[in-house]
Design a protein around this motif. Structure first.
Motif, PDB file in Angstrom:
ATOM      1  N   ALA A   1      17.870 -17.741  25.221  1.00  0.00           N
ATOM      2  CA  ALA A   1      17.955 -16.666  24.230  1.00  0.00           C
ATOM      3  C   ALA A   1      17.469 -15.344  24.813  1.00  0.00           C
ATOM      4  O   ALA A   1      17.981 -14.268  24.460  1.00  0.00           O
ATOM      5  N   ARG A   2      16.495 -15.410  25.697  1.00  0.00           N
ATOM      6  CA  ARG A   2      16.001 -14.186  26.318  1.00  0.00           C
ATOM      7  C   ARG A   2      17.117 -13.496  27.106  1.00  0.00           C
ATOM      8  O   ARG A   2      17.208 -12.265  27.136  1.00  0.00           O
ATOM      9  N   ASN A   3      17.981 -14.271  27.697  1.00  0.00           N
ATOM     10  CA  ASN A   3      19.081 -13.714  28.486  1.00  0.00           C
ATOM     11  C   ASN A   3      20.333 -13.442  27.655  1.00  0.00           C
ATOM     12  O   ASN A   3      21.013 -12.424  27.856  1.00  0.00           O
ATOM     13  N   ALA A   4      20.645 -14.338  26.725  1.00  0.00           N
ATOM     14  CA  ALA A   4      21.898 -14.237  25.975  1.00  0.00           C
ATOM     15  C   ALA A   4      21.746 -13.581  24.609  1.00  0.00           C
ATOM     16  O   ALA A   4      22.743 -13.225  23.984  1.00  0.00           O
ATOM     17  N   GLY A   5      20.526 -13.432  24.127  1.00  0.00           N
ATOM     18  CA  GLY A   5      20.306 -12.849  22.806  1.00  0.00           C
ATOM     19  C   GLY A   5      20.074 -13.893  21.736  1.00  0.00           C
ATOM     20  O   GLY A   5      19.312 -13.683  20.805  1.00  0.00           O
ATOM     21  N   ALA A   6      20.723 -15.030  21.870  1.00  0.00           N
ATOM     22  CA  ALA A   6      20.529 -16.161  20.965  1.00  0.00           C
ATOM     23  C   ALA A   6      20.977 -17.410  21.701  1.00  0.00           C
ATOM     24  O   ALA A   6      21.833 -17.345  22.598  1.00  0.00           O
ATOM     25  N   ALA A   7      20.402 -18.549  21.347  1.00  0.00           N
ATOM     26  CA  ALA A   7      20.768 -19.784  22.023  1.00  0.00           C
ATOM     27  C   ALA A   7      20.572 -20.972  21.091  1.00  0.00           C
ATOM     28  O   ALA A   7      19.738 -20.938  20.185  1.00  0.00           O
ATOM     29  N   LEU A   8      21.372 -22.008  21.325  1.00  0.00           N
ATOM     30  CA  LEU A   8      21.280 -23.263  20.592  1.00  0.00           C
ATOM     31  C   LEU A   8      21.217 -24.397  21.603  1.00  0.00           C
ATOM     32  O   LEU A   8      21.989 -24.428  22.559  1.00  0.00           O
ATOM     33  N   VAL A   9      20.298 -25.326  21.379  1.00  0.00           N
ATOM     34  CA  VAL A   9      20.142 -26.475  22.271  1.00  0.00           C
ATOM     35  C   VAL A   9      20.064 -27.734  21.430  1.00  0.00           C
ATOM     36  O   VAL A   9      19.283 -27.804  20.473  1.00  0.00           O
ATOM     37  N   THR A  10      20.874 -28.721  21.760  1.00  0.00           N
ATOM     38  CA  THR A  10      20.805 -30.008  21.078  1.00  0.00           C
ATOM     39  C   THR A  10      20.368 -31.064  22.092  1.00  0.00           C
ATOM     40  O   THR A  10      20.693 -30.972  23.279  1.00  0.00           O
ATOM     41  N   VAL A  11      19.599 -32.039  21.623  1.00  0.00           N
ATOM     42  CA  VAL A  11      18.925 -32.983  22.512  1.00  0.00           C
ATOM     43  C   VAL A  11      19.139 -34.408  22.017  1.00  0.00           C
ATOM     44  O   VAL A  11      18.945 -34.694  20.834  1.00  0.00           O
ATOM     45  N   ARG A  12      19.500 -35.305  22.924  1.00  0.00           N
ATOM     46  CA  ARG A  12      19.662 -36.712  22.563  1.00  0.00           C
ATOM     47  C   ARG A  12      18.677 -37.571  23.362  1.00  0.00           C
ATOM     48  O   ARG A  12      18.040 -37.108  24.297  1.00  0.00           O
ATOM     49  N   ASN A  13      18.562 -38.836  22.926  1.00  0.00           N
ATOM     50  CA  ASN A  13      17.776 -39.820  23.685  1.00  0.00           C
ATOM     51  C   ASN A  13      16.305 -39.427  23.757  1.00  0.00           C
ATOM     52  O   ASN A  13      15.690 -39.451  24.817  1.00  0.00           O
ATOM     53  N   SER A  14      15.740 -39.089  22.600  1.00  0.00           N
ATOM     54  CA  SER A  14      14.335 -38.701  22.539  1.00  0.00           C
ATOM     55  C   SER A  14      13.577 -39.694  21.657  1.00  0.00           C
ATOM     56  O   SER A  14      14.017 -40.825  21.443  1.00  0.00           O
ATOM     57  N   ASN A  15      12.431 -39.260  21.149  1.00  0.00           N
ATOM     58  CA  ASN A  15      11.619 -40.054  20.233  1.00  0.00           C
ATOM     59  C   ASN A  15      10.978 -39.126  19.213  1.00  0.00           C
ATOM     60  O   ASN A  15      11.160 -37.915  19.275  1.00  0.00           O
ATOM     61  N   HIS A  16      10.217 -39.686  18.290  1.00  0.00           N
ATOM     62  CA  HIS A  16       9.589 -38.898  17.222  1.00  0.00           C
ATOM     63  C   HIS A  16       8.821 -37.728  17.832  1.00  0.00           C
ATOM     64  O   HIS A  16       8.015 -37.907  18.737  1.00  0.00           O
ATOM     65  N   PHE A  17       9.073 -36.510  17.322  1.00  0.00           N
ATOM     66  CA  PHE A  17       8.500 -35.332  17.978  1.00  0.00           C
ATOM     67  C   PHE A  17       7.365 -34.670  17.210  1.00  0.00           C
ATOM     68  O   PHE A  17       6.889 -33.605  17.575  1.00  0.00           O
ATOM     69  N   GLY A  18       6.866 -35.309  16.147  1.00  0.00           N
ATOM     70  CA  GLY A  18       5.730 -34.743  15.433  1.00  0.00           C
ATOM     71  C   GLY A  18       6.137 -33.658  14.458  1.00  0.00           C
ATOM     72  O   GLY A  18       7.158 -33.747  13.786  1.00  0.00           O
ATOM     73  N   MET A  19       5.335 -32.603  14.375  1.00  0.00           N
ATOM     74  CA  MET A  19       5.528 -31.525  13.407  1.00  0.00           C
ATOM     75  C   MET A  19       6.611 -30.556  13.879  1.00  0.00           C
ATOM     76  O   MET A  19       6.485 -29.914  14.929  1.00  0.00           O
TER      77      MET A  19
END
Length: 353
Positions: A105-123
Motif C-alpha cells: 500500500a505504501r507503494n501502490a496507494g492501497a493493497a489487498l492480501v489474502t492468506v491461506r493455510n494458516s491458523n487461529h490468529f487471535g484478535m
C-alpha cells in the motif's frame, strides 16, 4: 470470583518464552506474545492468553501448527497478493501478511492480501491497527470453523468470521471496529463458562435447536446465532456478512470455505487491506474530519440511564489504560492453565503482589 493480576510486560515475557520453548524463533515468539497480550490489555479476554495452552501450545505439540513455518508468496501484483502461511502460528502469519500488505500500500496507494493455510490468529483488531502507525486505514478479516447457523438453520455452517477496520483520527483516539459476524464470539462463551455465568438467550442454540442460556451446552452444540439473532431481528444481515468474509478469506485464497475448516480439515484463511489516506486527500484533513464526526456522535442525546455515547474502540482503549496501570486480571482457570505451562517448560510466572 477472585482474580490474580499480572503486569502486561511480565505476561508478554512469559508468553514469548513459552512459545520459544515449543519451537518458535525468538522474533516470532515476541510477535505472537504481543498479539495475545494486546487482546488481554484491551479487555478482549476471549482472545488472549486464555488460549495459550489449548489453542496454540498443544496444537504445536500435536503437529497441527508448524512453529517454523514461513509465509510464502503464491502470486502477486503491485497492489494485491496471495500468500500461503504453511500451517504456521496464526498470529505470526497474520502479522507478517499485514506488514506485506502495508508495504504494498505504501507503494501502490492501497493493497489487498489474502492468506491461506494458516491458523487461529487471535484478535483481528491487532492487524487492522497496524496500519494506523503508517497513516493508513487498515482492514482485517478471517474465516473460522462452522459454528454459526445460517438464518432458518440449526446447524453451524459459517464461522464467527470477524471484521476489523481501523482509521486514524487526529486529537481523538482512532476509530477501531472489531466485531464478530455472529451475535457474539465463541470465546465469550468460554469466558462465561469459566466465570460460572449464564449467557443471554439469543446468543446460541442448545441441544433441542432452541436458544439456551447455558454456555457449556452452547459450546458442546456449537450453534451460535448470526448477528441479529433471529430472522425478525435481521439475522440474515449477520449471516450475509459472515458469508461475505468467507468469500474474501477462504474462497478468494483457495484456502477453503468454513464448512471445510476445522479439526481434520483445513486451517482458516485471512484477508487484509491497507489504504494510504494521503494519496486521496491530506491526512490532516481526514483526521480533522474524523475528529469532528467522533465529537458530534459523542455529543448526541443519551439514552435514558446512560451517561455517554461510545465510539467503536473507545471502551477497549480505556480498558487498556486501566490494565496498564493495575495489571491484567486472570481468572482462576486461566491462571491454572498458565501455571501448568510454567511447570512444564520451567518458565517462571511472576504475578503482581
Amino acid at each position: 470470583m477472585d482474580q490474580a493480576r499480572i503486569d502486561a510486560d511480565e505476561l508478554r515475557r512469559f508468553t514469548a518464552e513459552v512459545f520459544r520453548r515449543v519451537g518458535l524463533e525468538a522474533e516470532d515468539a515476541e510477535i505472537a506474545a504481543d498479539v495475545l497480550v494486546a487482546a488481554d490489555l484491551r479487555g478482549v479476554d476471549s482472545h488472549g492468553v486464555a488460549h495459550l495452552e489449548k489453542w496454540y501450545v498443544r496444537r504445536i505439540q500435536e503437529g497441527i501448527i508448524d512453529p517454523k513455518a514461513k509465509v510464502r508468496v503464491v502470486s502477486e501484483a503491485p497492489a494485491a497478493a496471495l500468500l500461503d502461511g504453511g500451517r504456521g502460528l496464526g498470529m505470526v502469519v497474520a502479522y507478517r501478511s499485514m506488514r506485506y500488505c502495508i508495504e504494498k500500500a505504501r507503494n501502490a496507494g492501497a493493497a489487498l492480501v489474502t492468506v491461506r493455510n494458516s491458523n487461529h490468529f487471535g484478535m483481528a483488531a491487532y492487524y487492522s491497527m497496524m496500519a494506523l502507525r503508517e497513516g493508513m486505514v487498515g482492514l482485517a478479516m478471517t474465516n473460522a470453523t462452522p459454528i454459526v447457523v445460517p438464518t432458518f438453520g440449526r446447524k453451524g455452517a459459517v464461522g464467527t468470521n470477524p471484521i476489523s477496520l481501523a482509521a486514524p483520527a487526529g486529537r481523538e483516539r482512532p476509530f477501531v471496529l472489531d466485531m464478530a459476524t455472529s451475535v457474539v464470539a465463541h470465546g465469550k462463551l468460554e469466558v462465561a463458562a469459566r466465570r460460572g455465568r449464564k449467557i443471554p438467550l439469543g446468543w446460541a442454540l442448545g441441544r433441542e435447536g432452541r436458544p439456551t442460556d447455558d454456555p457449556v451446552e452452547a459450546m458442546e452444540v456449537r450453534a451460535l446465532l448470526p448477528l441479529g439473532s433471529t430472522p425478525e431481528l435481521s439475522s440474515y444481515k449477520g449471516y450475509g456478512l459472515s458469508f461475505m468474509v468467507d468469500i474474501l478469506c477462504g474462497v478468494l485464497s483457495g484456502g477453503g470455505y468454513c464448512l471445510q475448516v476445522g479439526p481434520g480439515g483445513r486451517g482458516p484463511s485471512h484477508f487484509f487491506g491497507a489504504i494510504r489516506i494521503d494519496l486521496l486527500r491530506p491526512l490532516e484533513d481526514f483526521q480533522q474530519m474524523l475528529d469532528e464526526e467522533i465529537r458530534a456522535i459523542r455529543a448526541l442525546p443519551k439514552a435514558p440511564g446512560c451517561d455517554r455515547v461510545y465510539i467503536p474502540g473507545e471502551p477497549e482503549f480505556e480498558t487498556e489504560e486501566l490494565r496498564r496501570r493495575e495489571g491484567i486480571p486472570l481468572d482462576p482457570p486461566v491462571l491454572e492453565s498458565l501455571g501448568r505451562l510454567a511447570e512444564e517448560f520451567g518458565v517462571e510466572l511472576r504475578l503482581k503482589g
